[in-house]
Write a protein that holds these residues in place. Structure first.
Motif: not given
Length: 130
Positions: A12, A14-16, A18-23
């Motif tokens: 969870q 690592s998914i968070f 990844l989402n922060t980096t994409n944002s």
């Protein structure tokens, strides 16, 4: 037994991340696009702050390309929006004195770089070129 859903706190996290980096990458691209469109709008005689508002900047980009603002509704039709975006990019490039090759590759494919080049170069906006 293996499952495909994230069960551990590490999955969870690592998914968070990844989402922060994409944002953050998306925010950086948006800021670069606003800066470039701000310069393009001021060159074309429109207020630069219109580049900040997402739908309004598409309407005024279509107007700079020589179409009516109502033509920006074509961006809502699935296949037509791709063709219309290419036409708008070519006409926008032509209005600033660039050819079709520049307009297609730098205003369609690598659009942020193309808008930065058009915005910060010495090109003059001339609607009679369209």
């Amino acid at each position: 037994m293996l499952t495909s859903s994230p069960n551990t706190i590490f999955d969870q996290t690592s998914i968070f991340a990844l989402n922060t980096t994409n944002s953050l990458i998306g925010l950086a691209i948006y800021v670069l696009a606003v800066v470039a469109l701000w310069r393009i709008f001021t060159k074309a005689g429109y207020p630069g702050w219109l580049a900040i508002i997402p739908i309004v900047n598409a309407i005024f980009l279509v107007k700079i390309a020589g179409f009516s603002g109502w033509m920006s509704l074509l961006y809502l039709i699935p296949i037509v929006n791709i063709v219309f975006h290419i036409i708008v990019a070519i006409r926008l490039g032509r209005a600033f004195g660039h050819g079709g090759f520049f307009s297609f590759f730098l205003l369609v494919v690598f659009w942020v770089i193309g808008y930065l080049i058009v915005g910060f170069s010495d090109d003059k906006y001339r609607p009679e070129r369209i």
